[in-house]
Write an enzyme that holds these catalytic residues in place. Structure first.
Site, PDB file in Angstrom:
ATOM      1  NE  ARG A 176       9.015 -15.859 -71.744  1.00 36.66           N
ATOM      2  CZ  ARG A 176       9.604 -14.667 -71.967  1.00 36.66           C
ATOM      3  NH1 ARG A 176       9.601 -13.736 -71.037  1.00 36.66           N
ATOM      4  NH2 ARG A 176      10.183 -14.410 -73.123  1.00 36.66           N
ATOM      5  CE1 TYR A 216       4.326 -33.667 -53.592  1.00 31.89           C
ATOM      6  CE2 TYR A 216       5.683 -31.820 -54.288  1.00 31.89           C
ATOM      7  CZ  TYR A 216       5.032 -33.014 -54.568  1.00 31.89           C
ATOM      8  OH  TYR A 216       5.118 -33.533 -55.822  1.00 31.89           O
ATOM      9  CG  ASP A 238       1.613 -26.122 -50.085  1.00 32.46           C
ATOM     10  OD1 ASP A 238       0.429 -26.223 -50.480  1.00 32.46           O
ATOM     11  OD2 ASP A 238       2.544 -26.786 -50.576  1.00 32.46           O
ATOM     12  CE  LYS A 253      -0.673 -32.549 -56.329  1.00 28.70           C
ATOM     13  NZ  LYS A 253       0.258 -32.137 -55.280  1.00 28.70           N
TER      14      LYS A 253
HETATM   15  C1  PLP Z   1       1.586 -31.674 -55.186  1.00 29.03           C
HETATM   16  C2  PLP Z   1       2.000 -30.715 -54.160  1.00 29.03           C
HETATM   17  C3  PLP Z   1       2.912 -29.693 -54.449  1.00 29.03           C
HETATM   18  C4  PLP Z   1       3.618 -29.582 -55.781  1.00 29.03           C
HETATM   19  O1  PLP Z   1       2.747 -29.266 -56.808  1.00 29.03           O
HETATM   20  P1  PLP Z   1       2.958 -29.699 -58.352  1.00 29.03           P
HETATM   21  O2  PLP Z   1       1.763 -29.135 -59.015  1.00 29.03           O
HETATM   22  O3  PLP Z   1       3.030 -31.195 -58.371  1.00 29.03           O
HETATM   23  O4  PLP Z   1       4.243 -29.097 -58.793  1.00 29.03           O
HETATM   24  C5  PLP Z   1       3.200 -28.778 -53.451  1.00 29.03           C
HETATM   25  N1  PLP Z   1       2.631 -28.863 -52.229  1.00 29.03           N
HETATM   26  C6  PLP Z   1       1.765 -29.849 -51.911  1.00 29.03           C
HETATM   27  C7  PLP Z   1       1.176 -29.877 -50.548  1.00 29.03           C
HETATM   28  C8  PLP Z   1       1.419 -30.800 -52.860  1.00 29.03           C
HETATM   29  O5  PLP Z   1       0.570 -31.778 -52.527  1.00 29.03           O
END
Ligand code: PLP
Length: 397
Positions: free
Chosen positions: A65, A117, A189, A214
């Site tokens: 962890r 998101y 982000d 992603k």
């Molecule tokens: C998918 C996504 C998230 C969240 O990520 P997870 O891996 O699904 O928890 C945050 N910001 C954006 C822009 C996303 O497309």
């Protein structure tokens, strides 16, 4: 690479001396031959605990962890790709966001975009407000709107650019100046652009957040997240939070993310080329009301996108003249574009944000047009992708 680099004790070394071009970095970042065997690829250290040489001693790791060597390699690679000093990996993008928001205390205020998101909006609005954090959701494409929303208690400005799902582009440099003039941090982000196309730290951001699920992972086979930053004091706090809260990814997921990111530069080129052609095809189609793609001249922030991104990305959104009913028809008629949430994998996906990824925003001021279609354009042959959209749009006649 350094001669005596010991992967077992190296965790997040400074990348300041790194002069690699991006493509080279994607292949080599965080990669150190295993000292025990010479294995060229980072082993999957599938272990929870580590044998201690003596009480109070360790070989750099004691419990997974806190730290795990496969995770350390991933973190080093992510820091390199974003041009940051430090990276921390998490079990999901949302876990990364939640951990970062723990730097913001009850009574503090956050300015965030009004196109986000859906899960980020839910975390901010439904969860974190109950812990005493305050949020303002404003149009971050307008720097004045950010400035007007700032308060003495504002600790953080949160940008998502390009934003999910409307692909709005916010000026990172200007947002950083505004945030800093109020003694606040700027977090970006960067999930939609990936470090292949946009590096927010170089534009003045304090934190980059990713859903590595992603583009960075790129193969729709893991859930993961990351925070990348330069400042040591904030890193120490976040590192403590990573260990204390424990939303860490397992070694196998770290390995798959590392494997995926080795081809990030190549994949993003293909995503961008295909997305531009798909966007141009759709813009000329009589059934299409509006196409949103930062690479089209018609995009309202096209100029900013050109300035801060090296290419416009693989995401395209559109509305049809037949609105929601037509959108539902098209989203269920495509064959290569698979009906699924998520994005950034090699395969093309289609979804309706208002019903799926952004359903948490229905009945809020941030609600998305129910007729909006979001495409994640994959790396297939673009002729096949366009043929698929053509036959699906023909079903509207
Ligand atoms: C998918 C996504 C998230 C969240 O990520 P997870 O891996 O699904 O928890 C945050 N910001 C954006 C822009 C996303 O497309």
């Amino acid at each position: 690479m350094e001669e005596n680099h010991d992967p077992v004790t190296s965790n997040n070394p400074s990348m300041a001396e790194n002069t690699w071009q991006f493509e080279t970095a994607t292949v080599h970042a965080g990669l150190h031959p295993d000292p025990a065997t010479g294995a060229i690829m980072t082993p999957i250290y599938q272990t929870s605990t580590f044998v201690l040489p003596d009480i109070g001693e360790s070989k750099g790791f004691d419990y997974s962890r806190g730290d795990n060597p496969t995770r350390s390699a991933l973190q080093e690679a992510l820091a390199t790709l974003e041009g940051g000093n430090y990276a921390l990996s998490f079990a999901s993008g949302m876990a990364a966001t939640d951990t970062l928001l723990r730097l913001v205390k009850p009574g503090d205020h956050v300015v965030a975009g009004n196109v986000l998101y859906g899960g980020t909006y839910r975390l901010f609005q439904q969860i974190l407000t109950s812990y005493g954090l305050e949020f303002s959701f404003v149009d971050t494409t307008d720097p004045q709107a950010i400035e007007q929303a700032m308060r003495p208690q504002t600790k953080l400005v949160w940008l998502e650019t390009p934003s999910n799902p409307l692909l709005k582009v916010s000026d990172i440099r200007r947002a950083a100046k505004i945030a800093h003039s109020f003694d606040a941090w700027l977090a970006v982000d960067n999930t939609f652009a990936s470090p292949a196309l946009q590096r927010p730290l170089a534009l003045g951001a304090d934190f980059v957040v990713h859903s590595t699920t992603k583009y960075i992972g790129g193969h729709s086979d893991i859930i993961g997240g990351a925070i990348i930053l330069d400042e040591e004091a904030a890193y120490e706090q976040l590192k403590l939070l990573q260990k204390a809260v424990g939303a860490v990814p397992g070694p196998m997921d770290c390995y798959l993310t590392l494997r995926g990111l080795r081809t990030l530069a190549l994949r993003m080129k293909a995503h961008c080329q295909n997305a531009l052609q798909v966007a141009q095809y759709l813009a000329d189609h009589p059934a299409v009301a509006q196409v949103t793609y930062p690479g089209l001249d018609s995009h309202p922030q096209h100029k900013i996108a050109r300035r801060q991104m090296s290419a416009p990305g693989g995401m395209v959104s559109l509305t049809l003249h037949g609105a929601e009913q037509a959108a539902r028809t098209v989203a269920t008629k495509t064959k290569l574009f698979t009906l699924a949430v998520s994005l950034g994998g090699v395969e093309s996906l289609i979804e309706l944000p208002a019903s799926l990824t952004h359903a948490t925003m229905v009945d809020t001021p941030l609600a998305i047009d129910p007729g909006l279609i979001r495409l994640s354009v994959g790396i297939e042959n673009v002729d096949d992708l366009i043929a698929d959209l053509r036959q699906a749009l023909a079903a509207l006649n």
